[in-house]
Write a protein that holds these residues in place. Structure first.
Motif, mmCIF file in Angstrom:
data_model
loop_
_atom_site.group_PDB
_atom_site.id
_atom_site.type_symbol
_atom_site.label_atom_id
_atom_site.label_comp_id
_atom_site.label_asym_id
_atom_site.label_seq_id
_atom_site.Cartn_x
_atom_site.Cartn_y
_atom_site.Cartn_z
ATOM 1 N N UNK A 102 0.831 -1.212 0.000
ATOM 2 C CA UNK A 102 0.000 0.000 0.000
ATOM 3 C C UNK A 102 0.863 1.257 0.000
ATOM 4 N N UNK A 103 1.893 1.267 0.845
ATOM 5 C CA UNK A 103 2.762 2.438 0.903
ATOM 6 C C UNK A 103 3.541 2.662 -0.368
ATOM 7 N N UNK A 104 4.073 1.595 -0.973
ATOM 8 C CA UNK A 104 4.849 1.736 -2.202
ATOM 9 C C UNK A 104 3.960 2.199 -3.353
ATOM 10 N N UNK A 105 2.754 1.661 -3.450
ATOM 11 C CA UNK A 105 1.837 2.075 -4.521
ATOM 12 C C UNK A 105 1.506 3.555 -4.403
ATOM 13 N N UNK A 106 1.188 4.015 -3.198
ATOM 14 C CA UNK A 106 0.864 5.431 -3.008
ATOM 15 C C UNK A 106 2.071 6.318 -3.280
ATOM 16 N N UNK A 107 3.230 5.917 -2.771
ATOM 17 C CA UNK A 107 4.436 6.720 -2.983
ATOM 18 C C UNK A 107 4.782 6.790 -4.469
ATOM 19 N N UNK A 108 4.686 5.675 -5.176
ATOM 20 C CA UNK A 108 4.983 5.665 -6.610
ATOM 21 C C UNK A 108 4.000 6.533 -7.369
ATOM 22 N N UNK A 109 2.725 6.477 -6.994
ATOM 23 C CA UNK A 109 1.717 7.295 -7.674
ATOM 24 C C UNK A 109 2.005 8.781 -7.492
ATOM 25 N N UNK A 110 2.358 9.180 -6.269
ATOM 26 C CA UNK A 110 2.660 10.591 -6.015
ATOM 27 C C UNK A 110 3.946 11.010 -6.735
ATOM 28 N N UNK A 111 4.955 10.133 -6.714
ATOM 29 C CA UNK A 111 6.208 10.436 -7.404
ATOM 30 C C UNK A 111 5.977 10.603 -8.911
ATOM 31 N N UNK A 112 5.181 9.725 -9.502
ATOM 32 C CA UNK A 112 4.914 9.832 -10.938
ATOM 33 C C UNK A 112 4.095 11.076 -11.252
ATOM 34 N N UNK A 113 3.134 11.392 -10.383
ATOM 35 C CA UNK A 113 2.348 12.619 -10.576
ATOM 36 C C UNK A 113 3.251 13.845 -10.515
ATOM 37 N N UNK A 114 4.149 13.886 -9.549
ATOM 38 C CA UNK A 114 5.047 15.034 -9.426
ATOM 39 C C UNK A 114 5.998 15.124 -10.620
ATOM 40 N N UNK A 115 6.481 13.975 -11.103
ATOM 41 C CA UNK A 115 7.448 13.961 -12.203
ATOM 42 C C UNK A 115 6.801 14.343 -13.531
ATOM 43 N N UNK A 116 5.585 13.881 -13.778
ATOM 44 C CA UNK A 116 4.942 14.127 -15.081
ATOM 45 C C UNK A 116 4.234 15.466 -15.157
ATOM 46 N N UNK A 117 3.857 16.040 -14.032
ATOM 47 C CA UNK A 117 3.088 17.293 -14.066
ATOM 48 C C UNK A 117 3.876 18.468 -13.536
ATOM 49 N N UNK A 118 5.188 18.302 -13.370
ATOM 50 C CA UNK A 118 6.005 19.392 -12.864
ATOM 51 C C UNK A 118 6.062 20.557 -13.833
#
Length: 338
Positions: free
Chosen positions: A154-170
């Motif tokens: 659960x933690x890795x999925x959420x962290x990866x989702x936030x990391x990808x959101x930050x990386x793609x929408x920066x």
């Protein structure tokens, strides 16, 4: 009188229906401090990354409102441009820090499972109490792994989702952002983070059962997991077929559209032989190319479209390794109990 006692009884039955089985509740109670610490690390990391993305987005909005430009800086805008660039560069560094944290997470999980979750009970002898309470050894170990796996996934999925959101929408400073194939970014933008985390969990369980002492088991699990984290990426580029781009001799650049991860670049001769680019580094490169009958150039690379195939193949390998190590842990437990 019957009506007044029926409702509490019904509520009690409903609570019992949704309650966790005994072994899982025992794990949560026994290791609640360590589990809360692990949960807190995930929560802090996710919140910090999301806050950083929102902060740099606010900085971009403020800079846009000033009507200043980065490429054509007008007089009096030097401070605004420097402030905005500093914010974006710090955001890029924070993305790298988050990616590097994901690289170290499997080692942390392995040490956590090997020591506090498995080896501590074996070293102290408290496992004997559990095994005398109608809990089989396999269920005892399975409950520990299931609780930690649920929290970790659960933690890795959420962290990866936030990391990808930050990386793609920066913001628009694209040249400063890490590429998808860089090791820190690659491990935190897809599914391989889950695979490495579960492998660390399985290695920790096996190390705890083999060594049965907290500190040595934690050290062994960390070393083995770190070895996989370092060595498996060395063969990552070979997990999927590369693409090859060729062009005429008149163009010697190594950059092509969507070039992605460059693996090999060199010269082509008239008969199709490949020569290293460094062969004609010298005072007379044109003469060298004529001497070797060079007619063009080639590049082997992984474009950005190969991101998900590479991710899924590597994740599959990690899950197979995790399953094999977990099976070995249960087999070892059964053998020692027998």
């Amino acid at each position: 009188m019957t009506a007044t006692t029926a409702a509490p009884a019904e509520r009690q039955v409903r609570r019992a229906a949704f309650a966790l089985p005994g072994p899982y509740r025992a794990v949560l109670r026994q290791h609640r401090t360590a589990l809360w610490v692990l949960f807190g690390l995930f929560a802090v990391g996710i919140a910090a990354l999301a806050a950083d993305r929102l902060w740099v987005g606010h900085a971009a909005d403020v800079f846009t409102a000033t009507e200043c430009s980065i490429t054509n800086t007008t007089p009096g805008c030097g401070g605004e441009v420097r402030g905005y660039l500093d914010a974006e560069l710090q955001f890029d560094r924070n993305l790298d820090y988050a990616g590097m944290a994901m690289l170290g997470l499997p080692c942390l999980i392995g040490a956590f499972v090997a020591g506090p979750i498995v080896a501590r009970d074996l070293e102290s002898g408290t496992y004997k109490w559990a095994w005398t309470q109608s809990v089989t050894p396999a269920r005892w170990l399975g409950a520990r792994l299931a609780v930690v796996a649920a929290l970790v996934v659960s933690g890795v999925v959420l962290f990866t989702a936030v990391q990808r959101w930050a990386w793609t929408t920066g913001p628009e400073l694209e040249y400063g952002r890490g590429a998808w194939y860089e090791q820190a970014m690659y491990g935190s933008l897809g599914t391989v983070g889950i695979g490495y985390a579960l492998l660390g969990l399985a290695v920790g369980a096996l190390a705890g059962l083999v060594i049965r002492r907290v500190l040595p088991a934690m050290a062994a699990a960390t070393a083995v997991t770190a070895g996989v984290v370092v060595l498996l990426p060395l063969v990552r580029s070979h997990l999927w077929a590369t693409e090859t781009a060729t062009w005429a001799r008149t163009y010697s650049g190594a950059a092509t559209p969507d070039f992605g991860l460059l693996l090999e670049h060199g010269m082509l001769t008239a008969d199709g032989e490949r020569l290293p680019e460094s062969l004609c580094w010298g005072p007379d490169p044109k003469g060298c190319m004529t001497e070797h009958q060079v007619t063009g150039w080639y590049s082997d690379f992984h474009p950005s479209s190969h991101f998900w195939p590479l991710q899924l193949v590597e994740t599959g390998i990690l899950l197979l390794l995790a399953a094999a190590v977990t099976y070995a842990a249960f087999r070892l437990l059964r053998r020692r109990v027998a």
